[in-house]
Design a protein around this motif. Structure first.
Motif, PDB file in Angstrom:
ATOM      1  N   GLN A 382     -64.462   4.153  -0.990  1.00 25.77           N
ATOM      2  CA  GLN A 382     -63.303   4.447   0.004  1.00 25.77           C
ATOM      3  C   GLN A 382     -63.729   3.433   1.245  1.00 25.77           C
ATOM      4  N   SER A 383     -62.667   2.779   1.997  1.00 19.49           N
ATOM      5  CA  SER A 383     -62.856   2.206   2.987  1.00 19.49           C
ATOM      6  C   SER A 383     -61.624   2.182   3.965  1.00 19.49           C
ATOM      7  N   ARG A 384     -62.100   2.441   5.374  1.00 18.28           N
ATOM      8  CA  ARG A 384     -61.118   3.103   6.241  1.00 18.28           C
ATOM      9  C   ARG A 384     -61.437   2.282   7.649  1.00 18.28           C
ATOM     10  N   PHE A 385     -60.626   1.635   8.480  1.00 20.69           N
ATOM     11  CA  PHE A 385     -60.861   0.798   9.776  1.00 20.69           C
ATOM     12  C   PHE A 385     -60.023   1.467  10.766  1.00 20.69           C
ATOM     13  N   ASP A 386     -60.376   1.904  11.720  1.00 27.32           N
ATOM     14  CA  ASP A 386     -59.671   2.480  13.011  1.00 27.32           C
ATOM     15  C   ASP A 386     -59.975   1.590  14.090  1.00 27.32           C
ATOM     16  N   GLU A 519     -58.706   1.223  -1.618  1.00 21.31           N
ATOM     17  CA  GLU A 519     -57.533   0.647  -0.742  1.00 21.31           C
ATOM     18  C   GLU A 519     -58.408   0.419   0.801  1.00 21.31           C
ATOM     19  N   HIS A 520     -57.991  -0.673   1.375  1.00 18.80           N
ATOM     20  CA  HIS A 520     -58.672  -0.562   2.731  1.00 18.80           C
ATOM     21  C   HIS A 520     -57.512  -0.183   3.741  1.00 18.80           C
ATOM     22  N   SER A 521     -57.751   1.054   4.347  1.00 24.92           N
ATOM     23  CA  SER A 521     -56.712   1.851   5.085  1.00 24.92           C
ATOM     24  C   SER A 521     -56.901   1.368   6.540  1.00 24.92           C
TER      25      SER A 521
END
Length: 876
Positions: A382-386, A519-521
């Motif tokens: 998992q990959s997430r960027f805020d 997916e890179h969210s």
């Protein structure tokens, strides 16, 4: 026509009957063979002198034609000829049982076992390395079966071809297993095991004996010999095609160890021809027996040492994976770990394609300072960027959350190099332990590394470490990602905008793969409208979200791994003075003020250093178009980095063939010399990945650091990847990060055009005050204080003493060239290593957009400051 005596005629009939029984022919096939032999014998008889053919002459003819013929002694003619058996009777094998056991039955059984289980491939080497090897191995027992059955419907030539092929293949494999004979014999005698490694040797001996018997019984020795030579030639060509490239590559890898001259010569040969798989395998091999070469070419190079390894004796096998990794880049132009790791053990057909004997995945770089090898069964799941962009302060803060999944049977360490936004530094680090987030401690690089190695490598618990590894580049390490489990981390980055643009961080190098569903969210917000730009994709525009703007997007993994993605503020206000309360500062300097300070930059004479590696071949068209059509001819000089420094004209650059991984150090050294002498003012280094380090780093650093003229090297990354040269040159302070190339030709031309013109470059002037400067306006967020600390620690022009820089970076919770961050599992571990973790309330957060309560607090604080100043003036 000769006259035959009755004894000669009778003896000829007996011989023909005995010959067809020996050959295994009966019925029509036997009659046909009789007729052929009788005609051939009569032809030979006509060549003899004299008019009559008696018994003596016949025996001489038979002895010459049949090498396996033995005349009866004494000879006694049988009064009646033997009766031919029934044509329906099955042929009787003429070889003893040992030929069937060692030549047919055991080779088939053990080859099937190896094909299903890959036992030998998991312990020694893989004899069935590819599907092309498999039919060659199974052809030996098949040919032996055919020959033992009398080679039905086979001519002498085809029997020769078959025996020649089988003998070559069986001897080749027998020689491969000869080093294992001592261990096989001991295992067979004392434990009843070892048949697997003993069988190929016995099969080779048996095949040779069968071949000799067939040759002795041949009715046409000349045709048989020609066929046998053809069979040997076919097998030789087949093995040359299968193993020749691998053996060539292995031989050059061994030669490269002998010295610098031999290494250069081997490199040139490998660039001309090599086996990519063998070269990649060598990058993962080590001196450990469990991680040694398992392909046939590797076994040929190492197999002679097998007896000493099996009995734990001192060995001379000298694996050099570091050299192989360097050569892989120099030959292919790609970092070796940009490819999926090779399989040392072929998956068997048992257990759903998994090897039941397992494959050792030994990571010798656990807790090291390099990303190093790719690890199997470890993926980013998992990959997430805020992120939040504050247009007024022209600063951004973003948090990247990563989840790693380990589907293997042992715990693994995840490692990656991440390129941050220009001028950015990590200001937060979080690790989830038992589902709860734990914040990091910031301290000197030495201290956080020592804590990580103690907890991760020795105690094998749950730490995560972040340190700087190059310009704007961090190394992230976390261990252990548990077997059949996951590990979750998060790191936050504070960075200034670059001309209204804020690049999202991306991975340059990694030791893990990506899951198929990854997916890179991305979720971004700002106090001004913006868009999200990526390579080759139309910009996505933000939408109004309360008092601000926001955008949500899902990027492909390439967007996080190698693509250039950035936030662009559409209505960026001009630079203005801003301030914040610095909670890390003393009371007498509590308020930090940043004022814009434009600096005039004169036109520069530009030297363009172009990497000659294969990775630059994709960039060649837009480089040529930019230099030919967008810039005047006198605006630059070109130095080609092709293992040496080669001045070239634009026409010569057009004809240059970009190949291999070229050493850029000689060209950079020449460029620095030219800048020191005043021949050029600015150096622009246009490059792809540089996965091999400097051969003489101190010499280049000395050239940069000494003297009154300090060269400036603008690094422009045309292709994504690690840069070992930039890592080595980082302490010099000479490197400047060039533009991000969204539209490569347009962005590069604009950058080159700017350098040759008189232009302004925005810098900042910092000052402090014990009181809030409310006349400037409302305060901005506290990332302004971290921005000051980044410049104070990293800038060569900083007035902060070198001895105070590590403490300053740690106080402002920053990962810099002199500080790092580590998360340990328990407070006891922090205390044991003299570290203090950041509290969750003091760690930076993604702010609201802004929330009404936050805006109210800002207004109240401003009104309070104004009223305080009025009272002070009234009192005065």
């Amino acid at each position: 026509m000769k006259t035959w005596t009755n004894q000669a005629e009778q003896r000829l009939t007996e011989y023909l009957d005995e010959r067809i029984r020996r050959e295994g022919f009966f019925g029509e096939d036997g009659d046909e063979l009789k007729d052929d032999l009788r005609s051939h014998i009569h032809e030979e008889a006509e060549k003899l002198p004299g008019e009559n053919i008696g018994l003596m002459q016949l025996e001489g003819i038979l002895s010459n034609l049949d090498a396996g013929y033995r005349p009866p002694t004494p000879y006694k003619p049988t009064p009646t000829p033997a009766k031919a058996p029934d044509s329906n009777q099955p042929p009787k094998p003429w070889q003893p049982w040992g030929a069937w056991v060692w030549g047919v039955i055991l080779p088939i059984a053990i080859s099937l076992f190896e094909l299903a289980a890959a036992f030998c491939g998991g312990v020694f080497f893989d004899p069935l390395a590819t599907w092309w090897h498999t039919p060659m191995v199974f052809s030996v027992p098949a040919i032996n079966w055919w020959l033992l059955k009398g080679a039905p419907r086979g001519s002498e030539r085809w029997k020769g071809v078959a025996t020649g092929f089988a003998v070559f293949v069986s001897i080749f494999y027998a020689l491969l297993f000869v080093p294992l004979l001592p261990a096989s014999a001991i295992a067979l005698i004392f434990f009843g095991m070892g048949l697997l490694s003993l069988m190929p040797v016995m099969a080779g001996i048996t095949t040779c004996r069968i071949s000799r018997a067939v040759r002795g019984a041949s009715g046409d020795p000349s045709a048989y010999r020609r066929g046998r030579l053809a069979g040997i030639g076919i097998a030789l060509v087949a093995f040359t095609l299968l193993e020749g490239p691998a053996l060539w590559t292995r031989a050059n890898l061994i030669t490269a160890k002998e010295g610098d001259k031999e290494k250069k010569e081997a490199l040139q040969r490998l660039r001309s021809f090599h086996s990519p798989r063998t070269l990649l395998l060598a990058c993962y091999e080590s001196r450990w027996r469990s991680a040694g070469p398992t392909d046939i070419s590797g076994w040929i190079a190492r197999g002679w040492n097998a007896p000493a390894e099996l009995f734990d004796l001192e060995t001379r096998w000298d694996a050099n994976p570091e050299l192989a990794q360097e050569l892989y880049f120099r030959v292919t132009g790609e970092p070796f770990n940009s490819q999926k790791p090779p399989r040392f053990v072929r998956p068997g057909t048992l257990n759903r394609g998994q090897n039941p004997f397992g494959e050792v995945d030994f990571d010798a770089h656990l807790g090291g300072d390099q990303v190093a090898i790719r690890v199997k069964d470890l993926d980013m799941a998992q990959s997430r960027f805020d992120g939040h962009i504050d247009a007024r302060s022209q600063l951004g803060y973003g948090e990247w959350t990563m989840v790693f999944k380990n589907s293997g049977l042992v715990a693994k360490e995840a490692r990656c190099q991440v390129l941050m936004p220009r001028g950015g530094r990590v200001s937060r680090l979080t690790l989830w332990v038992n589902g709860e987030p734990r914040e990091a401690a910031f301290n000197t690089v030495e201290k956080v590394k020592a804590a990580y190695k103690s907890v991760a490598v020795v105690q094998r618990r749950d730490p995560v470490l972040v340190t700087m590894s190059g310009p704007d580049t961090i190394l992230v390490q976390c261990f252990p990602v548990p077997q059949q489990g996951e590990m979750k981390i998060r790191f936050g980055i504070t960075a200034p905008l670059d001309q209204g643009q804020w690049e999202l961080p991306r991975i340059l190098e990694r030791n893990f793969g990506t899951s198929d569903s990854l997916e890179h969210s991305v979720w971004l917000q700002a106090d001004s409208s913006f868009n999200l730009a990526s390579n080759g994709i139309e910009p996505r525009n933000s939408v109004a979200d309360g008092p601000g703007f926001s955008l949500a997007a899902s990027l492909k993994p390439d967007g996080a791994m190698s693509g250039v993605t950035a936030v662009r503020i559409t209505d960026l206000p001009p630079p203005a003075a801003v301030w914040c309360e610095d909670k890390f500062a003393a009371a007498y300097e509590r308020y930090l003020i940043r004022e814009p300070k434009p600096t005039r930059m004169p036109p520069a004479k530009v030297l363009l250093v172009i990497d000659g590696s294969a990775s630059m071949a994709k960039a060649k068209p837009w480089i040529i178009e930019s230099l030919k059509n967008d810039l005047p001819a006198d605006a630059f000089r070109i130095l080609l980095a092709d293992d040496k420094a080669t001045p070239v004209k634009l026409a010569e650059l057009e004809n240059h063939d970009f190949k291999g991984g070229r050493d850029n150090e000689p060209a950079l050294r020449e460029a620095v010399r030219m800048a020191k002498s005043g021949e050029v003012d600015e150096i622009v280094w246009l490059h792809g990945p540089q996965a091999a380090g400097l051969s003489q780093p101190e010499a280049l650093l000395q050239l940069i650091e000494r003297g009154t003229r300090q060269p400036v090297i603008h690094t422009v990354m045309a292709e994504n990847g690690p840069n070992r040269l930039a890592e080595a040159l980082q302490p010099s302070g000479a490197l400047r990060r060039g533009p991000a190339l969204f539209d490569p030709r347009k962005d590069f031309s604009a950058f080159m055009g700017l350098l040759r013109l008189d232009h302004e470059q925005m810098t900042w002037h910092w000052k402090r005050s014990p009181q809030a400067p409310t006349e400037i306006g409302i305060p901005v967020w506290d990332h302004l204080a971290r921005h000051w600390a980044i410049e104070a620690v990293e800038s060569k022009l900083s007035l902060l003493p070198e001895t105070d820089k590590p403490a300053t970076a740690a106080k402002y919770q920053l990962v810099t060239s002199v500080s790092g961050a580590v998360v340990l599992e328990t407070m006891e571990q922090f205390k044991q290593h003299g570290l203090e973790p950041v509290s969750a309330t003091d760690a930076p957060q993604i702010p609201g957009v802004p929330e009404p309560s936050s805006a109210l607090l800002v207004m109240i604080s401003v009104m309070t400051g104004v009223m305080r100043r009025r009272r002070q003036h009234a009192a005065a």
